[in-house]
Design an enzyme around this catalytic site. Structure first.
Site, mmCIF file in Angstrom:
data_model
loop_
_atom_site.group_PDB
_atom_site.id
_atom_site.type_symbol
_atom_site.label_atom_id
_atom_site.label_comp_id
_atom_site.label_asym_id
_atom_site.label_seq_id
_atom_site.Cartn_x
_atom_site.Cartn_y
_atom_site.Cartn_z
ATOM 1 N N ASP A 96 0.804 -1.042 0.092
ATOM 2 C CA ASP A 96 -0.211 0.124 0.102
ATOM 3 C C ASP A 96 0.913 1.356 0.147
ATOM 4 O O ASP A 96 1.634 1.320 0.853
ATOM 5 C CB ASP A 96 -0.850 -0.006 1.298
ATOM 6 C CG ASP A 96 -2.114 0.593 1.260
ATOM 7 O OD1 ASP A 96 -2.202 1.776 0.585
ATOM 8 O OD2 ASP A 96 -3.063 0.076 1.694
ATOM 9 N N ASP A 196 -2.813 4.580 -2.361
ATOM 10 C CA ASP A 196 -3.860 5.252 -1.233
ATOM 11 C C ASP A 196 -4.323 6.490 -2.139
ATOM 12 O O ASP A 196 -3.565 7.355 -2.556
ATOM 13 C CB ASP A 196 -3.048 5.408 -0.119
ATOM 14 C CG ASP A 196 -4.060 5.942 1.092
ATOM 15 O OD1 ASP A 196 -4.934 5.177 1.268
ATOM 16 O OD2 ASP A 196 -3.978 6.992 1.693
ATOM 17 N N GLU A 246 -6.818 3.849 -5.382
ATOM 18 C CA GLU A 246 -8.114 4.154 -4.392
ATOM 19 C C GLU A 246 -8.527 5.684 -4.851
ATOM 20 O O GLU A 246 -7.831 6.314 -4.608
ATOM 21 C CB GLU A 246 -7.672 4.078 -3.036
ATOM 22 C CG GLU A 246 -9.006 4.275 -2.088
ATOM 23 C CD GLU A 246 -8.902 4.935 -0.922
ATOM 24 O OE1 GLU A 246 -9.636 4.582 0.198
ATOM 25 O OE2 GLU A 246 -7.821 5.412 -0.458
ATOM 26 N N HIS A 320 -10.715 -1.823 5.192
ATOM 27 C CA HIS A 320 -10.416 -1.476 6.460
ATOM 28 C C HIS A 320 -11.315 -0.138 6.769
ATOM 29 O O HIS A 320 -10.847 0.285 7.855
ATOM 30 C CB HIS A 320 -9.102 -1.274 6.636
ATOM 31 C CG HIS A 320 -8.434 -0.486 5.701
ATOM 32 N ND1 HIS A 320 -8.510 -0.639 4.241
ATOM 33 C CD2 HIS A 320 -7.937 0.673 6.031
ATOM 34 C CE1 HIS A 320 -7.949 0.351 3.729
ATOM 35 N NE2 HIS A 320 -7.662 1.254 4.689
ATOM 36 N N ASP A 321 -11.852 0.488 6.068
ATOM 37 C CA ASP A 321 -12.560 1.652 6.122
ATOM 38 C C ASP A 321 -13.993 1.469 6.094
ATOM 39 O O ASP A 321 -14.850 2.526 6.339
ATOM 40 C CB ASP A 321 -12.287 2.784 4.992
ATOM 41 C CG ASP A 321 -10.902 2.989 5.226
ATOM 42 O OD1 ASP A 321 -10.104 3.145 6.112
ATOM 43 O OD2 ASP A 321 -10.189 3.290 3.793
HETATM 44 C C1 GLC Z 1 -7.414 5.906 2.568
HETATM 45 C C2 GLC Z 1 -7.118 4.863 3.536
HETATM 46 C C3 GLC Z 1 -7.468 5.004 4.933
HETATM 47 C C4 GLC Z 1 -6.858 6.188 5.065
HETATM 48 C C5 GLC Z 1 -6.799 7.359 4.216
HETATM 49 C C6 GLC Z 1 -5.741 8.535 4.594
HETATM 50 O O1 GLC Z 1 -8.762 6.330 2.321
HETATM 51 O O2 GLC Z 1 -7.880 3.633 2.993
HETATM 52 O O3 GLC Z 1 -7.522 4.118 5.698
HETATM 53 O O4 GLC Z 1 -7.149 6.930 6.477
HETATM 54 O O5 GLC Z 1 -6.494 6.895 2.925
HETATM 55 O O6 GLC Z 1 -4.566 7.999 4.018
#
Ligand code: GLC
Length: 548
Positions: A96, A196, A246, A320-321
């Protein structure tokens, strides 16, 4: 054909996966111990969320050093062994890469803070009076997106926590540093990357107040994002690897560009539109009933348009979110098993690459934390206080957290019915749901028709049938939101997937002639009928037809 079309990816949140050394926190050796289990799911890649050196204000998404391993998780030797052991089993490790921001403890930011102009240019610093931030943009974790540094008399941008400072991608030196990190991990034998919030990296030229929203329209899919991704991919040679971006508050148009192979940016994209259908007017911290019509329309639009534009979707319900999907769109009680399987079948047969988030394959539920003391996540704790300030009672705020908090997915993996769920020998860093006594991997290994075994069959179908990995997609029964049905076609193969999204029996608008199909998988014992006319509660079936 790119191999990721037949692949399924398993996501690990290391802190909550398996604790090998009894400190209550999961670690890399814990992952190594469980590689045979992961392999048994039929997955090809393992994406782990960050385990790099970090002050852990956002559980590792605040990276202090991208080349060092946080000691709680283990050592570089452990990571090297993980990569080698996974490879031995035919699986690739995906890391990641958090490249939109670094921790404020990163040495670049520390140098910036000391006033070094070269390093100040690594971040987004703006002048302004100490009383008023440069713009009214809001951080995604609540409050202003700017923080004032008195010694510099400047503000810095942080779209996330105040300890996560946004990098300045305009600066070519920043881009070079990030490429070096990719090269470093590529050399270690990593097989792919997840980037990310990567569609937030390009900020606008002019920073102005957002009179309509929180600022996101200015920097989501920003002006140079495609240019930056092309450069990163070309200069690091990751085009032949599996990469997923993402994408936060993104659009279809951009996702086609990010993932169409001709653009040479990424293999695929995560988008979150389908996970906002239970937000009230788009607001995460307001509860609403899921809008199934909207859900189905969103899937149809994204599936069909990505196919037309030759883009590629990452398919997922959980990460995980996100709260656990069976608690969110399924039924945690009477139809727990049926609904968990139905939800899985829904996305695994679609066009794209499916992701399984640890514990999803067991039908893990939201943990049901009842007290703010039980929460660990920075976003959840911030919003708890914001909700109270907005006038909500403690009970109301906790009810919202119980459904929306990111900690819902971060409770420890439920390996067995033991005191600490087989996750650890000590009290874990975050509470274990009571239902681990019956929802756990050990129990499901023994049970032929478990959710776990259902997931194993789904990954197998994607490998076996080109209609699933390659086929065109067409949605059916469009006027009936509670039936989620689609057809996949490839040469002489047709796969029909029919799902009942409700806990009621539902009559199909047109009966299906059973004899024409072979049943590949279902979550009820097949009935001996000529015509399939009704669907049982949360029923799901995957049928194959050979077109002559
Ligand atoms: C993404 C991750 C999340 C994190 C955010 C900031 O959305 O999945 O867990 O808090 O980025 O890095």
């Amino acid at each position: 054909m790119e191999n990721f079309k037949k692949s399924t990816i398993y996501q690990i949140y290391p802190k909550s996966f398996c604790d090998s050394n009894g400190d209550g926190v999961g670690d890399i050796r814990g992952i190594i111990q469980k590689l045979d289990y992961i392999k048994s799911l039929g997955v090809d890649y393992i994406w782990s969320t960050p385990f790099f050196a970090s002050p852990m204000n956002d559980n590792g998404y605040d990276v202090e050093d991208y080349r060092k391993i946080h000691p709680t998780f283990g050592t570089m030797a452990d990571v090297e062994e993980l990569i080698a052991q996974a490879e031995k089993r035919g699986m690739g490790i995906m890391l990641d890469m958090v490249f939109n921001h670094t921790s404020t403890r990163h040495k670049w930011f520390q140098k910036a803070l000391s006033g070094d102009p070269d390093y100040m240019d690594y971040y987004i610093f703006k002048d302004g009076s100490p009383k008023e931030p440069p713009t009214n943009w809001q951080s995604k974790f609540g409050g202003s997106a700017w923080e004032y540094v008195p010694s510099l008399k400047k503000w810095y941008l942080h779209l996330f926590d105040v300890t996560q400072a946004d990098l300045n991608w305009e600066n070519p030196r920043v881009r070079e540093e990030l490429k070096e990190i990719i090269r470093f991990w590529k050399e270690k034998g990593v097989k792919g990357f997840r980037f990310d919030v990567v569609n937030l990296i390009s900020k606008p030229e002019v920073f102005e107040d957002d009179t309509e929203g929180d600022g996101r329209r200015f920097y989501s899919d920003g002006p140079k994002v495609h240019e930056y991704l092309k450069e990163l991919t070309a200069d690091t040679g990751i085009n032949h690897m599996v990469t997923v971006g993402e994408m936060s508050s993104t659009s279809l148009k951009h996702c086609i560009r990010y993932s169409n192979p001709e653009e040479k940016e990424l293999s695929m994209c995560f988008n979150f539109h389908h996970l906002k259908v239970d937000y009230k007017d788009g607001e995460k911290w307001e509860l609403a009933e899921p809008d199934y019509r909207k859900l189905k329309e969103l899937f149809e639009t994204w599936q069909c348009e990505m196919e037309k534009g030759k883009g590629w979707n990452a398919l997922f319900w959980c990460n995980h979110d996100q709260p656990r999907i069976v608690s969110r769109l399924g039924d945690e009680t009477t139809y727990w098993k049926e609904s968990a399987k139905m939800l899985a079948a829904c996305i695994h047969m679609l066009r794209g690459t499916p992701y399984i988030f640890q514990g999803e394959e067991l039908g893990m539920t939201n943990p049901g934390y009842g007290d703010i003391e039980e929460y660990r996540d920075v976003e959840s704790i911030n919003y708890y206080h914001i909700l109270l300030e907005q006038g909500k009672t403690k009970e109301e705020a906790l009810e919202i957290l119980g459904q929306r908090s990111r900690d819902n997915s971060r409770s420890p993996m439920q390996w067995d019915a033991g005191e600490y769920a087989g996750f650890s020998t000590e009290k874990p860093w975050i509470g274990i749901p009571k239902n681990h006594s019956w929802i756990n991997a050990a129990a499901q290994e023994k049970e032929e028709d478990s959710i776990l075994n259902f997931y194993r069959k789904l990954t197998g179908l994607r490998k076996k049938y080109e209609a699933v990995s390659e086929g065109a997609v067409e949605f059916l029964y469009r006027e009936q939101p509670e039936i989620f049905a689609y057809r996949r076609r490839w040469n002489q193969q047709e796969i029909l997937v029919v799902n009942n999204f409700t806990g009621r029996e539902i009559k199909l608008p047109e009966p299906i002639k059973d004899r024409e199909y072979q049943r590949l998988l279902g979550n009820y014992p097949p009935e001996q009928v000529k015509w399939i006319e009704t669907l049982r509660p949360y029923e799901s079936m995957i049928l194959l037809k050979k077109i002559l």
